[in-house]
Design a protein around this motif. Sequence first.
Motif, PDB file in Angstrom:
ATOM      1  N   UNK A   6      21.936 -23.474  24.608  1.00  0.00           N
ATOM      2  CA  UNK A   6      23.066 -24.032  26.023  1.00  0.00           C
ATOM      3  C   UNK A   6      22.525 -25.071  26.643  1.00  0.00           C
ATOM      4  N   UNK A   7      21.129 -25.060  26.643  1.00  0.00           N
ATOM      5  CA  UNK A   7      20.736 -26.698  27.311  1.00  0.00           C
ATOM      6  C   UNK A   7      19.327 -26.704  26.990  1.00  0.00           C
ATOM      7  N   UNK A   8      18.749 -27.649  27.514  1.00  0.00           N
ATOM      8  CA  UNK A   8      17.399 -28.198  27.070  1.00  0.00           C
ATOM      9  C   UNK A   8      16.342 -27.383  27.372  1.00  0.00           C
ATOM     10  N   UNK A   9      16.300 -26.645  28.669  1.00  0.00           N
ATOM     11  CA  UNK A   9      15.260 -25.708  28.510  1.00  0.00           C
ATOM     12  C   UNK A   9      15.292 -24.536  27.765  1.00  0.00           C
ATOM     13  N   UNK A  27      16.572 -24.439  24.905  1.00  0.00           N
ATOM     14  CA  UNK A  27      16.286 -24.934  23.486  1.00  0.00           C
ATOM     15  C   UNK A  27      14.762 -24.956  23.435  1.00  0.00           C
ATOM     16  N   UNK A  28      14.174 -25.576  24.330  1.00  0.00           N
ATOM     17  CA  UNK A  28      12.558 -25.489  24.265  1.00  0.00           C
ATOM     18  C   UNK A  28      11.896 -24.173  24.224  1.00  0.00           C
ATOM     19  N   UNK A  29      12.430 -23.396  24.881  1.00  0.00           N
ATOM     20  CA  UNK A  29      11.947 -21.830  25.210  1.00  0.00           C
ATOM     21  C   UNK A  29      12.419 -21.185  23.807  1.00  0.00           C
ATOM     22  N   UNK A  30      13.418 -21.313  23.322  1.00  0.00           N
ATOM     23  CA  UNK A  30      13.404 -20.578  21.903  1.00  0.00           C
ATOM     24  C   UNK A  30      12.724 -21.129  20.780  1.00  0.00           C
ATOM     25  N   UNK A  31      12.716 -22.339  21.055  1.00  0.00           N
ATOM     26  CA  UNK A  31      11.663 -23.330  19.816  1.00  0.00           C
ATOM     27  C   UNK A  31      10.285 -22.690  19.884  1.00  0.00           C
ATOM     28  N   UNK A  32       9.962 -22.394  21.303  1.00  0.00           N
ATOM     29  CA  UNK A  32       8.546 -21.957  21.280  1.00  0.00           C
ATOM     30  C   UNK A  32       8.500 -20.629  20.318  1.00  0.00           C
ATOM     31  N   UNK A  33       9.478 -19.693  20.466  1.00  0.00           N
ATOM     32  CA  UNK A  33       9.363 -18.526  19.766  1.00  0.00           C
ATOM     33  C   UNK A  33       9.420 -18.765  18.474  1.00  0.00           C
ATOM     34  N   UNK A  34      10.238 -19.698  17.913  1.00  0.00           N
ATOM     35  CA  UNK A  34      10.358 -20.167  16.458  1.00  0.00           C
ATOM     36  C   UNK A  34       8.923 -20.553  15.924  1.00  0.00           C
ATOM     37  N   UNK A  35       8.276 -21.227  16.680  1.00  0.00           N
ATOM     38  CA  UNK A  35       6.720 -21.630  16.335  1.00  0.00           C
ATOM     39  C   UNK A  35       5.893 -20.535  16.293  1.00  0.00           C
ATOM     40  N   UNK A  36       6.083 -19.659  17.256  1.00  0.00           N
ATOM     41  CA  UNK A  36       5.157 -18.455  17.145  1.00  0.00           C
ATOM     42  C   UNK A  36       5.305 -17.425  16.131  1.00  0.00           C
ATOM     43  N   UNK A  37       6.583 -17.321  15.838  1.00  0.00           N
ATOM     44  CA  UNK A  37       7.050 -16.475  14.806  1.00  0.00           C
ATOM     45  C   UNK A  37       6.576 -17.058  13.517  1.00  0.00           C
ATOM     46  N   UNK A  48      11.252 -28.531  31.013  1.00  0.00           N
ATOM     47  CA  UNK A  48      12.270 -27.625  31.371  1.00  0.00           C
ATOM     48  C   UNK A  48      11.509 -26.778  32.697  1.00  0.00           C
ATOM     49  N   UNK A  49      12.462 -25.820  33.143  1.00  0.00           N
ATOM     50  CA  UNK A  49      12.382 -24.970  34.322  1.00  0.00           C
ATOM     51  C   UNK A  49      12.272 -23.410  34.019  1.00  0.00           C
ATOM     52  N   UNK A  50      12.517 -23.001  32.761  1.00  0.00           N
ATOM     53  CA  UNK A  50      12.209 -21.622  32.511  1.00  0.00           C
ATOM     54  C   UNK A  50      10.914 -21.328  32.364  1.00  0.00           C
ATOM     55  N   UNK A  51      10.561 -20.021  32.040  1.00  0.00           N
ATOM     56  CA  UNK A  51       9.013 -19.486  32.446  1.00  0.00           C
ATOM     57  C   UNK A  51       8.274 -20.256  31.511  1.00  0.00           C
ATOM     58  N   UNK A  52       8.359 -19.903  30.321  1.00  0.00           N
ATOM     59  CA  UNK A  52       7.635 -20.575  29.348  1.00  0.00           C
ATOM     60  C   UNK A  52       7.440 -22.043  29.484  1.00  0.00           C
ATOM     61  N   UNK A  53       8.568 -22.583  29.487  1.00  0.00           N
ATOM     62  CA  UNK A  53       8.772 -24.201  29.653  1.00  0.00           C
ATOM     63  C   UNK A  53       8.100 -24.884  30.740  1.00  0.00           C
ATOM     64  N   UNK A  54       8.012 -23.947  32.068  1.00  0.00           N
ATOM     65  CA  UNK A  54       7.197 -24.502  32.961  1.00  0.00           C
ATOM     66  C   UNK A  54       5.599 -24.659  32.813  1.00  0.00           C
ATOM     67  N   UNK A  55       5.132 -23.630  32.073  1.00  0.00           N
ATOM     68  CA  UNK A  55       3.872 -23.826  31.659  1.00  0.00           C
ATOM     69  C   UNK A  55       3.499 -25.147  30.946  1.00  0.00           C
ATOM     70  N   UNK A  56       4.431 -25.703  30.277  1.00  0.00           N
ATOM     71  CA  UNK A  56       4.451 -27.166  29.566  1.00  0.00           C
ATOM     72  C   UNK A  56       5.014 -28.174  30.241  1.00  0.00           C
ATOM     73  N   UNK A  58      17.272 -30.831  21.521  1.00  0.00           N
ATOM     74  CA  UNK A  58      18.266 -31.801  21.886  1.00  0.00           C
ATOM     75  C   UNK A  58      18.989 -31.021  22.845  1.00  0.00           C
ATOM     76  N   UNK A  59      19.835 -31.976  23.757  1.00  0.00           N
ATOM     77  CA  UNK A  59      20.578 -31.207  24.762  1.00  0.00           C
ATOM     78  C   UNK A  59      21.278 -32.694  25.149  1.00  0.00           C
ATOM     79  N   UNK A  60      21.518 -32.604  26.456  1.00  0.00           N
ATOM     80  CA  UNK A  60      22.212 -33.741  27.501  1.00  0.00           C
ATOM     81  C   UNK A  60      23.315 -34.497  26.605  1.00  0.00           C
ATOM     82  N   UNK A  61      22.932 -35.808  26.059  1.00  0.00           N
ATOM     83  CA  UNK A  61      24.048 -36.487  25.485  1.00  0.00           C
ATOM     84  C   UNK A  61      24.714 -36.123  24.390  1.00  0.00           C
ATOM     85  N   UNK A  62      24.002 -34.816  23.859  1.00  0.00           N
ATOM     86  CA  UNK A  62      24.635 -33.971  22.684  1.00  0.00           C
ATOM     87  C   UNK A  62      25.528 -33.040  23.230  1.00  0.00           C
ATOM     88  N   UNK A  63      25.590 -32.762  24.550  1.00  0.00           N
ATOM     89  CA  UNK A  63      26.759 -31.852  24.976  1.00  0.00           C
ATOM     90  C   UNK A  63      26.258 -30.588  24.965  1.00  0.00           C
TER      91      UNK A  63
END
Length: 497
Positions: free
Chosen positions: A160-163, A165-175, A217-225, A354-359
Amino acid sequence: MFVNKCHHVLSTRTSTRRLLKGVTTWKRCLTTGSREPEGPVVATEIPGPRSRSLLQELNSIQQASSVQFFADYEKSSGNYIMDVDGNALLDVYMQISSMPLGYNHPAMLEALADPVNQKIIANRPALGVFPAKDWPNRLKNVLLEKEVAPPGLSHITTMMCGSCSNENAFKNIFIWYAEKQRQGAPFTKEEIESCMINEKPGSPHYSIMSFKGAFHGRTLGCLSTTHSKYIHKMDIPAFDWPIASFPEYKYPLEENVRENQQEDKRCIAEVEELFERYKNEKRMPVAGVIIEPIQAEGGDNHASSEFFQELQRVTRKHGAALLIDEVQTGGGPTGKMWCHEHFNLSTPPDVMTFSKKMQLGGYYHLEDFKPKQGYRVFNTWMGDPSKVILLEAILEIIKKENLLDRVTRVGDYMLKNLKDLQNEHSNTINAVRGRGTFIAFNCASSQLRDAIVKKLLTKGIQAGGCGSQAVRLRPALTFTERHADIFFDALRSVLKE
């Protein structure tokens, strides 16, 4: 400064030229096909009385202290945002870099008027379980199209958004990282039971390395970065994850080559040290490194191609993933679709958000990062097909009008003019920098920066700040030299005052 009967606020040179032509009406913009003002219109102070009244109303039901003014999006057009008090502002900030074609572009409105698309918009699916029949083709023909997808990345997960996207990308990396440790073995009974109470081995102590000055981003995991402003992080618990130094360059770059090369080496050495410390001392190995190609919210901080090349080498050496966050830099503002394409990396990044200009949000990734089991990265919507409709229209205009070439040309023009102004006002502004039209300059102090942004507003220019001292420019891809001249007339006037 002249102000004509329609309250067009322009510099003396620009105003005189247009008044002689008798220009006081709206003009069709050849770039977008929409109708733009000929120049900024300032009819009231900003925020004006209607904006202040609406702010009072909104503040009674939610925290709204970040609101600058209320916009009239029905009347906004092209590179100009209209507010509810009748002010037309040349927007070089564009909704925090998220409007690629400006306001009310005809191609986007036409896409929304299509009856077929209206049914897609009306029936928003839970994409993870009930995608529409055309969803695979839309992904392949829009987001995975050759000129759009980052070179070498063939898989995509929409969000849905940048935050998120990063939050779930972290999950992909950990998996991905855990799968490597597990070497293909199935989950054990101990892992299944321990993860339910947040304990090892099912909840391993892995970490994501980030950089000082970063914003992810401002979600919980993203805030740690995220490490750009304290107000984002105050009172929020954070993970004990490593934080490396991002290069702090001396400007002008061409006069400080040796010092900046030493800065690159210092920061890479710190990255190496953190990999070792978090593996051996903290027992929290680094599974991935997240970095912006340009630290945007943190102050438009740039790093060299050599720095990014070396960072990729070190990350690969330690068996971690490299995640490049292109939420703000992606979609063309640096003159390439993705900013990291400027760096000549030896291989693609492992993951790119990605997000923002990509809608819509999401991330591209290598095939190895696709989880084996369903529901491991999942939410109700998993993106938004209606935003892909808009993105398709945007990408067609970018290609048809060669907007990335325009961004490069106009960006060079803007940087030249800004450097000339920097030479004239060296006690006020400095460190002009940018790629394409993704541009910033520093002010002598944070107070001066804030004053310049406010003064620009009184002259009909909507700009923005970032970091502690930077003014950032984030115009639409449709921004031209004519728009740039209007901006420079206003900025020159502000600096003289």
